[in-house]
Design an enzyme around this catalytic site. Structure first.
Site: not given
Ligand code: COA
Length: 264
Positions: A71, A115, A118, A138
């Site tokens: 999400a 998500g 999911e 989460e």
């Molecule tokens: N929601 C909103 N923005 C997200 C996102 C999410 N679930 N996942 C990644 N992004 C955004 C980051 O904030 C970043 O934005 P910015 O460039 O404006 O700062 C961009 O996507 C790139 O993310 P980044 O973390 O720099 O990329 P990465 O390749 O190093 O890591 C992930 C990728 C997916 C491992 C990491 O982004 C992450 O852990 N995301 C959250 C996952 C999560 O908790 N999901 C469950 C949500 S309920």
């Protein structure tokens, strides 16, 4: 490979013969599911449901990093419980996918988190690139899965493995996901698209009527006691005998030729 429909801001929808590929297209946000993506997936599914030429749907994420990183967390920041209840009062995108009558495949090309996992769970099949990472993180945000993760994941991999993922928030790799039954095939990264298309094309060659009945019957197995499920299967089996496709499939076998299924 052609573009099927225009006008989506967050999705690309392509066609490869009888297979449609829906790509969530926010690579700079790791294809996170915001309100626009959810709305557009439902709109795309409505179009694809009505299009008899489309027989199988593949979901994937754009770029080489993420399938869907969950999400969109920015939408959660200021939301109150009552606002969240309003958002969740609508039928979820996950339920739309789970109830979609045609076969669906999640082509997991990178991170499938929250998500994203999911959404993949709501599909009929999940295939992953060898480098893909899958998780329900989460818990690290102080919340829990809310798109079916606590329900669909344990049904697929058992409560122990599901709880390990949900309580630790740790990601697992594609091979471990395959061993757990969370994904149904693993392809080398460079082979993912071709391998998934071959799988989808093989399914798409079958009778759309039979595919729909088969999917319906197996989905019912998740919800029904065995005796009711067996009765339901028998009714659907009998229903299959009403189709032109049944006549064609059996005739083609007896005439030693490839069947041409029409979908009715
Ligand atoms: N929601 C909103 N923005 C997200 C996102 C999410 N679930 N996942 C990644 N992004 C955004 C980051 O904030 C970043 O934005 P910015 O460039 O404006 O700062 C961009 O996507 C790139 O993310 P980044 O973390 O720099 O990329 P990465 O390749 O190093 O890591 C992930 C990728 C997916 C491992 C990491 O982004 C992450 O852990 N995301 C959250 C996952 C999560 O908790 N999901 C469950 C949500 S309920």
């Amino acid at each position: 490979m052609g573009s099927l429909s225009l006008g989506f801001e967050t999705l690309l929808v392509e066609r490869a013969d009888r297979v449609a590929i829906v790509t969530i297209n926010r690579p700079d946000k790791r294809n996170a599911l915001n309100a626009a993506v959810r709305r557009e997936i439902v709109e795309a599914l409505d179009q694809l449901r009505a299009d008899d030429a489309v027989r199988v749907i593949i979901f994937t994420g754009s770029g080489d990093k993420a399938f869907i990183a969950g999400a969109d967390i920015t939408e959660f920041a200021e939301r109150t419980p009552l606002q969240q209840r309003d958002v969740m009062a609508q039928r979820s995108v996950f339920d739309h996918i789970a109830d979609f009558p045609k076969p669906t495949i999640a082509m997991i090309n990178g991170f499938a988190l929250g998500g994203g996992c999911e959404l993949a769970l709501a599909c009929d099949l999940r295939v992953a690139a060898r480098s893909a990472r899958i998780g329900q993180p989460e818990i690290r945000l102080g919340i829990i899965p809310g798109g079916g993760g606590t329900q669909r994941l344990p049904r697929l991999v058992g409560p122990g493995r599901a709880l390990r993922m949900i309580l630790t928030g740790e990601m697992i790799g594609a091979d471990e996901a395959y061993a757990a039954g969370l994904v149904d095939a693993v392809f080398e990264d460079a082979e993912l698209r071709a391998g998934t298309l071959a799988l989808a094309t093989g399914i798409a060659a079958h009778s759309p009527v039979a595919l729909r009945l088969a999917k319906n019957a197996v989905r019912a197995a998740m919800e029904m006691p065995l005796s009711a499920g067996l009765r339901y299967e028998r009714e659907l089996f009998i229903t299959a005998f009403a189709s032109e496709d049944k006549r064609e499939g059996i005739a083609a076998f007896l005439e030693k030729r490839t069947p041409e299924f029409k979908g009715h």
